[in-house]
Design a protein around this motif. Structure first.
Motif, short mmCIF file in Angstrom:
data_model
loop_
_atom_site.label_atom_id
_atom_site.label_comp_id
_atom_site.label_asym_id
_atom_site.label_seq_id
_atom_site.Cartn_x
_atom_site.Cartn_y
_atom_site.Cartn_z
N ILE A 302 0.84 -1.20 0.00
CA ILE A 302 0.00 0.00 0.00
C ILE A 302 0.87 1.25 0.00
CG2 ILE A 302 -1.61 1.32 1.43
CD1 ILE A 302 -2.83 -1.38 2.28
N HIS A 303 1.95 1.23 0.76
CA HIS A 303 2.88 2.36 0.82
C HIS A 303 3.40 2.68 -0.59
CE1 HIS A 303 6.73 4.23 2.78
NE2 HIS A 303 6.08 5.06 1.99
N ARG A 304 3.87 1.66 -1.29
CA ARG A 304 4.41 1.88 -2.64
C ARG A 304 3.33 2.37 -3.60
NH1 ARG A 304 7.25 -2.90 -1.02
NH2 ARG A 304 5.63 -4.21 -1.96
N THR A 305 2.14 1.82 -3.47
CA THR A 305 1.06 2.20 -4.38
C THR A 305 0.62 3.64 -4.15
OG1 THR A 305 0.27 -0.09 -4.42
CG2 THR A 305 -1.25 1.61 -5.16
N VAL A 306 0.41 4.02 -2.90
CA VAL A 306 -0.02 5.39 -2.61
C VAL A 306 1.10 6.38 -2.94
CG1 VAL A 306 -0.85 6.94 -0.81
CG2 VAL A 306 -1.62 4.57 -0.85
N ALA A 307 2.36 6.00 -2.72
CA ALA A 307 3.47 6.87 -3.11
C ALA A 307 3.46 7.12 -4.61
CB ALA A 307 4.79 6.24 -2.67
N LEU A 330 -11.63 10.47 -5.25
CA LEU A 330 -11.02 11.30 -4.22
C LEU A 330 -9.87 10.55 -3.55
CD1 LEU A 330 -14.23 12.79 -2.54
CD2 LEU A 330 -12.81 13.80 -4.34
N PHE A 331 -8.80 11.28 -3.27
CA PHE A 331 -7.66 10.67 -2.59
C PHE A 331 -8.06 10.15 -1.21
CE2 PHE A 331 -3.97 11.02 0.25
CZ PHE A 331 -3.09 10.16 -0.41
N ALA A 362 5.58 8.59 6.38
CA ALA A 362 6.44 8.70 5.20
C ALA A 362 5.68 9.29 4.01
CB ALA A 362 7.00 7.33 4.85
N LEU A 363 4.41 8.91 3.87
CA LEU A 363 3.61 9.45 2.78
C LEU A 363 3.30 10.93 3.00
CD1 LEU A 363 1.12 6.48 2.27
CD2 LEU A 363 2.93 7.19 0.70
N ALA A 364 2.95 11.29 4.23
CA ALA A 364 2.61 12.69 4.53
C ALA A 364 3.80 13.62 4.33
CB ALA A 364 2.08 12.80 5.96
N ALA A 365 5.01 13.12 4.59
CA ALA A 365 6.20 13.95 4.44
C ALA A 365 6.45 14.34 2.99
CB ALA A 365 7.42 13.22 5.01
N ASN A 366 5.90 13.57 2.05
CA ASN A 366 6.14 13.84 0.63
C ASN A 366 4.86 14.22 -0.11
OD1 ASN A 366 9.10 12.89 0.17
ND2 ASN A 366 8.18 11.25 1.38
N ALA A 367 3.82 14.58 0.63
CA ALA A 367 2.53 14.91 0.02
C ALA A 367 2.25 16.40 0.14
CB ALA A 367 1.41 14.10 0.68
N ASP A 368 1.47 16.90 -0.78
CA ASP A 368 1.01 18.28 -0.75
C ASP A 368 -0.36 18.32 -0.07
OD1 ASP A 368 3.30 19.06 -2.18
OD2 ASP A 368 2.30 18.66 -4.10
#
Length: 412
Positions: A302-307, A330-331, A362-368
């Motif tokens: 899931i991490h790789r897919t959402v990234a 929607l995201f 990790a996802l939030a750190a690279n998301a807008d």
């Protein structure tokens, strides 16, 4: 879509290989006139028929074994992971090629034996048939070696996770590149618009936007789709709202452009892959299985897919002159499909709770924004579930610390 689905299904490949085998067996007799009569090869007594009989007997057994292995892999994957993964295994090209090759070789040998018994081949035809038989045997040996190597991993948990992850990433990233499937973004629908209702009950699996655009242009109308692929719809429920004259022909054209089937498919449904990954993790956390490691592997997928989703941007600006409007996925919905089942079923397992918080951080750190806001909310909800389920003070403190770090908050 029909052509694309046919190429992924085994039926078309089996028919093609069987017809090719028949053509190859009969071609040897028809092409015998091309071989000079001066060419003589001593093949031995009934050598061609002996080879064909051996090939026919062995290929029937190998085909039966291969079909049994495939069905066992489907059942194992459905029981250990999720039934939603079975359709991906059914479309596996390696297993389809293997089964088709074995069946084709069996048909070739049977047709060859029948032709030999009717004296269809002359002396030159037997030479060609002998060469063709050796070629078929070589193809079968190579295919069998590849098939044996493929069976080592086919249908195993890691293989299923990889297939579902690839399908989830492809569908979700395609939805990010083209959020409205080639149509325009939704706008406010006027009160004067009339409603098109569904004529069947099922799942919306595809939208033919080009057909909708043609129908809207020919009837001087604007079509507002209310659903996108993946949505469940019942007979009589609204499918679309239309600006323009209320016409039965236009309503029928809209219904025919919205494909409603019994089951969800991965083709235009960006949420199904994430749902399947979450189901794999949730099943691993059931008391009967109790396998947190697989749940963590599902979280990694899931991490790789959402990234990949966060890194994918729309290909181009939306069309300015478009008569069809389609909602985007929607995201927040994608995130809910992926994380809510694991946050719920893994609430009492600290290893899963920690990994979930690390993935979200990790996802939030690279998301807008607003994606980062959705991720922080997912972290809060997972934290509440974990704190309600955990009783050990040390475990609760670890989860609280990990959740704060995931949201970028200062330690308590």
């Amino acid at each position: 879509m029909l052509i694309a689905r046919s190429t992924r299904r085994i039926g078309l490949r089996l028919v093609a290989f069987a017809l090719g085998a028949v053509a190859l067996a009969l071609l040897a007799g028809a092409a015998s006139s091309w071989v000079p009569s001066s060419v003589e090869v001593d093949l031995g007594q009934d050598s061609v028929q002996t080879l064909l009989e051996i090939l026919a007997t062995s290929m029937l057994a190998v085909t039966t074994f291969s079909l049994t292995a495939m069905i066992s892999a489907y059942a194992s994957a459905a029981a250990a992971s999720t039934p939603r993964a079975t359709q991906l295994l059914v479309e596996d090209q390696t297993s389809q090629r293997a089964l088709s090759t074995f069946l084709g070789a069996f048909v070739f040998s049977v047709v060859g034996i029948a032709a030999l018994s009717t004296e269809y081949y002359g002396e030159q035809g037997r030479v060609l048939m002998y060469a063709g038989t050796l070629l078929v045997i070589g193809i079968v040996v190579v295919t069998l070696l590849r098939w044996i190597h493929h069976l080592v991993t086919f249908g195993r948990m890691a293989d299923v996770l990889d297939r579902v992850e690839d399908a989830a990433r492809d569908a979700a990233c395609a939805a990010m590149r083209d959020p409205h499937l080639g149509a325009a973004a939704p706008v406010t629908v006027p009160h004067s618009a009339w409603t098109v209702h569904a004529a069947a009950t099922g799942i919306v699996t595809a939208l033919d936007v080009a057909a909708l655009e043609r129908a809207a242009a020919s009837h001087d109308a604007v079509i507002h789709l209310l659903l996108r692929p993946g949505a469940a719809v019942g007979r009589g429920e609204p499918l679309a709202r239309v600006e323009g004259a209320d016409q039965d022909a236009l309503a029928d054209a809209i219904r025919s452009a919205v494909l409603i089937e019994r089951h969800r498919t991965y083709e235009q449904d960006p949420r199904l892959g994430l749902v399947a990954l979450a189901e794999i993790g949730s099943r691993a956390l059931s008391p009967a299985v109790n396998d947190p490691g697989t749940a963590i592997e599902a979280l990694n997928a899931i991490h790789r897919t959402v990234a990949a989703i966060l890194e994918t941007a729309p290909d181009a600006a939306p069309p300015t002159e478009c008569r069809v409007h389609v909602p985007a996925v929607l995201f927040a919905d994608l995130l809910e499909d992926a994380l809510r089942p694991l946050a719920r079923d893994g609430a009492g397992t600290i290893e899963v709770g920690l990994r979930l918080q690390k993935v979200v951080g990790a996802l939030a750190a690279n998301a807008d924004e607003p994606e980062a806001s959705d991720l922080r909310e997912a972290s809060r909800r997972a934290e509440r579930r974990a704190l309600d389920a955990l009783t050990d003070p040390r475990d609760r403190a670890v989860i609280e610390s990990a959740a704060r770090a995931a949201r970028g908050e200062a330690p308590a």
